[in-house]
Write a protein that holds these residues in place. Structure first.
Motif, PDB file in Angstrom:
ATOM      1  N   LEU A 166      43.975  83.308 122.132  1.00  0.00           N
ATOM      2  CA  LEU A 166      45.147  83.422 122.999  1.00  0.00           C
ATOM      3  C   LEU A 166      44.742  83.741 124.433  1.00  0.00           C
ATOM      4  CD1 LEU A 166      47.655  85.290 120.665  1.00  0.00           C
ATOM      5  CD2 LEU A 166      47.738  82.905 121.399  1.00  0.00           C
ATOM      6  N   GLN A 167      43.751  84.625 124.599  1.00  0.00           N
ATOM      7  CA  GLN A 167      43.271  84.942 125.939  1.00  0.00           C
ATOM      8  C   GLN A 167      42.656  83.709 126.595  1.00  0.00           C
ATOM      9  OE1 GLN A 167      40.533  88.194 125.509  1.00  0.00           O
ATOM     10  NE2 GLN A 167      42.144  89.726 125.354  1.00  0.00           N
ATOM     11  N   TYR A 168      41.917  82.934 125.824  1.00  0.00           N
ATOM     12  CA  TYR A 168      41.311  81.706 126.350  1.00  0.00           C
ATOM     13  C   TYR A 168      42.385  80.707 126.769  1.00  0.00           C
ATOM     14  CZ  TYR A 168      38.871  77.249 126.455  1.00  0.00           C
ATOM     15  OH  TYR A 168      38.403  76.028 126.828  1.00  0.00           O
ATOM     16  N   GLN A 169      43.406  80.532 125.932  1.00  0.00           N
ATOM     17  CA  GLN A 169      44.482  79.607 126.264  1.00  0.00           C
ATOM     18  C   GLN A 169      45.208  80.044 127.541  1.00  0.00           C
ATOM     19  OE1 GLN A 169      46.746  79.610 122.634  1.00  0.00           O
ATOM     20  NE2 GLN A 169      45.584  77.926 121.745  1.00  0.00           N
ATOM     21  N   LYS A 170      45.448  81.341 127.676  1.00  0.00           N
ATOM     22  CA  LYS A 170      46.103  81.853 128.873  1.00  0.00           C
ATOM     23  C   LYS A 170      45.217  81.627 130.099  1.00  0.00           C
ATOM     24  CE  LYS A 170      48.122  85.953 130.910  1.00  0.00           C
ATOM     25  NZ  LYS A 170      48.236  87.392 130.879  1.00  0.00           N
ATOM     26  N   LEU A 171      43.933  81.873 129.958  1.00  0.00           N
ATOM     27  CA  LEU A 171      42.995  81.666 131.060  1.00  0.00           C
ATOM     28  C   LEU A 171      42.948  80.206 131.476  1.00  0.00           C
ATOM     29  CD1 LEU A 171      40.778  82.951 132.868  1.00  0.00           C
ATOM     30  CD2 LEU A 171      39.156  82.308 131.089  1.00  0.00           C
ATOM     31  N   MET A 172      42.935  79.292 130.506  1.00  0.00           N
ATOM     32  CA  MET A 172      42.912  77.861 130.826  1.00  0.00           C
ATOM     33  C   MET A 172      44.207  77.433 131.506  1.00  0.00           C
ATOM     34  SD  MET A 172      39.986  76.782 130.272  1.00  0.00           S
ATOM     35  CE  MET A 172      40.337  75.088 130.661  1.00  0.00           C
ATOM     36  N   GLU A 173      45.326  77.982 131.082  1.00  0.00           N
ATOM     37  CA  GLU A 173      46.602  77.663 131.712  1.00  0.00           C
ATOM     38  C   GLU A 173      46.607  78.143 133.165  1.00  0.00           C
ATOM     39  OE1 GLU A 173      51.059  79.290 131.181  1.00  0.00           O
ATOM     40  OE2 GLU A 173      50.174  78.429 129.366  1.00  0.00           O
ATOM     41  N   GLU A 174      46.118  79.376 133.408  1.00  0.00           N
ATOM     42  CA  GLU A 174      46.018  79.899 134.769  1.00  0.00           C
ATOM     43  C   GLU A 174      45.096  79.024 135.616  1.00  0.00           C
ATOM     44  OE1 GLU A 174      44.759  83.966 134.730  1.00  0.00           O
ATOM     45  OE2 GLU A 174      46.561  84.645 133.689  1.00  0.00           O
ATOM     46  N   PHE A 175      43.972  78.607 135.030  1.00  0.00           N
ATOM     47  CA  PHE A 175      43.036  77.743 135.746  1.00  0.00           C
ATOM     48  C   PHE A 175      43.694  76.428 136.133  1.00  0.00           C
ATOM     49  CE2 PHE A 175      40.090  74.149 135.448  1.00  0.00           C
ATOM     50  CZ  PHE A 175      39.252  74.444 136.512  1.00  0.00           C
ATOM     51  N   GLU A 176      44.411  75.816 135.204  1.00  0.00           N
ATOM     52  CA  GLU A 176      45.058  74.531 135.477  1.00  0.00           C
ATOM     53  C   GLU A 176      46.119  74.654 136.569  1.00  0.00           C
ATOM     54  OE1 GLU A 176      46.349  73.353 131.603  1.00  0.00           O
ATOM     55  OE2 GLU A 176      44.321  72.767 130.985  1.00  0.00           O
ATOM     56  N   TRP A 177      46.916  75.741 136.544  1.00  0.00           N
ATOM     57  CA  TRP A 177      47.914  75.943 137.591  1.00  0.00           C
ATOM     58  C   TRP A 177      47.228  76.124 138.940  1.00  0.00           C
ATOM     59  CZ3 TRP A 177      52.433  74.183 137.083  1.00  0.00           C
ATOM     60  CH2 TRP A 177      53.198  74.337 135.926  1.00  0.00           C
ATOM     61  N   ASN A 178      46.174  76.941 138.990  1.00  0.00           N
ATOM     62  CA  ASN A 178      45.475  77.183 140.240  1.00  0.00           C
ATOM     63  C   ASN A 178      44.824  75.918 140.777  1.00  0.00           C
ATOM     64  OD1 ASN A 178      45.203  80.161 141.327  1.00  0.00           O
ATOM     65  ND2 ASN A 178      45.495  80.242 139.106  1.00  0.00           N
ATOM     66  N   GLU A 179      44.246  75.128 139.886  1.00  0.00           N
ATOM     67  CA  GLU A 179      43.637  73.875 140.310  1.00  0.00           C
ATOM     68  C   GLU A 179      44.698  72.934 140.880  1.00  0.00           C
ATOM     69  OE1 GLU A 179      40.342  70.806 138.583  1.00  0.00           O
ATOM     70  OE2 GLU A 179      41.938  71.411 137.201  1.00  0.00           O
ATOM     71  N   LEU A 180      45.844  72.868 140.226  1.00  0.00           N
ATOM     72  CA  LEU A 180      46.932  72.016 140.684  1.00  0.00           C
ATOM     73  C   LEU A 180      47.420  72.448 142.070  1.00  0.00           C
ATOM     74  CD1 LEU A 180      48.823  69.677 139.846  1.00  0.00           C
ATOM     75  CD2 LEU A 180      50.359  71.417 138.931  1.00  0.00           C
ATOM     76  N   ILE A 181      47.609  73.745 142.259  1.00  0.00           N
ATOM     77  CA  ILE A 181      48.114  74.238 143.547  1.00  0.00           C
ATOM     78  C   ILE A 181      47.073  74.062 144.649  1.00  0.00           C
ATOM     79  CG2 ILE A 181      48.876  76.295 144.788  1.00  0.00           C
ATOM     80  CD1 ILE A 181      50.165  77.191 142.141  1.00  0.00           C
ATOM     81  N   TYR A 182      45.820  74.400 144.384  1.00  0.00           N
ATOM     82  CA  TYR A 182      44.802  74.260 145.420  1.00  0.00           C
ATOM     83  C   TYR A 182      44.547  72.801 145.787  1.00  0.00           C
ATOM     84  CZ  TYR A 182      43.599  79.143 145.978  1.00  0.00           C
ATOM     85  OH  TYR A 182      43.639  80.476 146.294  1.00  0.00           O
ATOM     86  N   ASN A 183      44.882  71.879 144.896  1.00  0.00           N
ATOM     87  CA  ASN A 183      44.758  70.449 145.215  1.00  0.00           C
ATOM     88  C   ASN A 183      46.042  69.872 145.801  1.00  0.00           C
ATOM     89  OD1 ASN A 183      42.071  70.156 144.422  1.00  0.00           O
ATOM     90  ND2 ASN A 183      42.658  69.918 142.283  1.00  0.00           N
ATOM     91  N   ALA A 184      47.104  70.662 145.827  1.00  0.00           N
ATOM     92  CA  ALA A 184      48.384  70.201 146.386  1.00  0.00           C
ATOM     93  C   ALA A 184      48.313  70.215 147.918  1.00  0.00           C
ATOM     94  CB  ALA A 184      49.506  71.107 145.899  1.00  0.00           C
ATOM     95  N   LYS A 185      49.253  69.491 148.532  1.00  0.00           N
ATOM     96  CA  LYS A 185      49.338  69.449 149.992  1.00  0.00           C
ATOM     97  C   LYS A 185      50.148  70.643 150.482  1.00  0.00           C
ATOM     98  CE  LYS A 185      49.403  64.423 150.171  1.00  0.00           C
ATOM     99  NZ  LYS A 185      50.209  63.240 150.521  1.00  0.00           N
ATOM    100  N   PHE A 186      49.636  71.314 151.517  1.00  0.00           N
ATOM    101  CA  PHE A 186      50.410  72.306 152.255  1.00  0.00           C
ATOM    102  C   PHE A 186      49.763  72.487 153.614  1.00  0.00           C
ATOM    103  CE2 PHE A 186      47.768  74.587 149.184  1.00  0.00           C
ATOM    104  CZ  PHE A 186      47.083  75.525 149.939  1.00  0.00           C
ATOM    105  N   SER A 187      50.594  72.715 154.625  1.00  0.00           N
ATOM    106  CA  SER A 187      50.108  72.773 155.996  1.00  0.00           C
ATOM    107  C   SER A 187      50.304  74.156 156.610  1.00  0.00           C
ATOM    108  CB  SER A 187      50.820  71.712 156.844  1.00  0.00           C
ATOM    109  OG  SER A 187      52.209  71.912 156.778  1.00  0.00           O
ATOM    110  N   PHE A 188      50.193  75.172 155.801  1.00  0.00           N
ATOM    111  CA  PHE A 188      50.319  76.550 156.267  1.00  0.00           C
ATOM    112  C   PHE A 188      49.323  77.390 155.482  1.00  0.00           C
ATOM    113  CE2 PHE A 188      53.337  75.730 152.894  1.00  0.00           C
ATOM    114  CZ  PHE A 188      53.106  76.760 151.997  1.00  0.00           C
ATOM    115  N   GLU A 189      49.062  78.570 155.993  1.00  0.00           N
ATOM    116  CA  GLU A 189      48.166  79.486 155.278  1.00  0.00           C
ATOM    117  C   GLU A 189      49.029  80.433 154.452  1.00  0.00           C
ATOM    118  OE1 GLU A 189      44.913  82.978 156.143  1.00  0.00           O
ATOM    119  OE2 GLU A 189      45.166  81.395 157.636  1.00  0.00           O
ATOM    120  N   PRO A 190      48.927  80.343 153.124  1.00  0.00           N
ATOM    121  CA  PRO A 190      49.749  81.217 152.268  1.00  0.00           C
ATOM    122  C   PRO A 190      49.402  82.694 152.477  1.00  0.00           C
ATOM    123  CG  PRO A 190      48.827  79.402 151.010  1.00  0.00           C
ATOM    124  CD  PRO A 190      48.154  79.393 152.344  1.00  0.00           C
ATOM    125  N   VAL A 191      50.418  83.515 152.405  1.00  0.00           N
ATOM    126  CA  VAL A 191      50.280  84.956 152.588  1.00  0.00           C
ATOM    127  C   VAL A 191      50.261  85.628 151.220  1.00  0.00           C
ATOM    128  CG1 VAL A 191      51.362  87.015 153.590  1.00  0.00           C
ATOM    129  CG2 VAL A 191      51.509  84.810 154.773  1.00  0.00           C
TER     130      VAL A 191
END
Length: 137
Positions: free
Chosen positions: A62-87
């Motif tokens: 379960l911890q591994y699945q949660k970690l992989m889900e967090e990784f996938e969300w972070n990868e998706l967001i960091y590869n998304a377009k945005f033109s500002f510096e998030p706070v």
């Protein structure tokens, strides 16, 4: 032919009178030697240990699945377009554009009509924490 030593006396020519060193009773008056039932003890131990291992394995899975889900969300967001510096500490919203690309915005899904993927909080480790998903489509 008569024996030198009667049957009820423990005697051998190599060791002499050795009844005191034998691992079994040598006469009728000796106490009963019972073997412990270690098989059932081992089986109980194996069952208990296997339950513990299974529980720990499920917890790690379960911890591994949660970690992989967090990784996938972070990868998706960091590869998304945005033109500002998030706070750090602010909530941002992930959308999908008409050209099937992802973009990050500070505009909430209630404020405009775009396909909302999810809302995220940026923590101090620069990790995106998933808050909610698909509030408006």
């Amino acid at each position: 032919m008569q024996k030198e030593v009667p049957d009820n006396v423990v005697f051998s020519k190599e060791q002499g009178y050795n009844a005191h060193i034998l691992p079994y009773a040598t006469n009728v008056g000796a106490p009963i030697i019972k073997t412990d039932d270690v098989v059932s003890w081992k089986n109980r131990g194996i069952q208990n240990v296997n339950k513990e291992f299974e529980s720990k394995f499920n917890e790690l899975r379960l911890q591994y699945q949660k970690l992989m889900e967090e990784f996938e969300w972070n990868e998706l967001i960091y590869n998304a377009k945005f033109s500002f510096e998030p706070v750090v500490g602010e909530i941002y919203h992930l959308y999908i554009a008409a050209d099937s690309t992802y973009f990050l915005s500070i505009i909430s899904p209630q404020e405009w009509n775009k396909e909302h993927i999810g809302s995220f909080l940026l923590n101090s480790d620069k990790k995106w924490i998933f808050i909610n998903q698909n509030t408006k489509q």
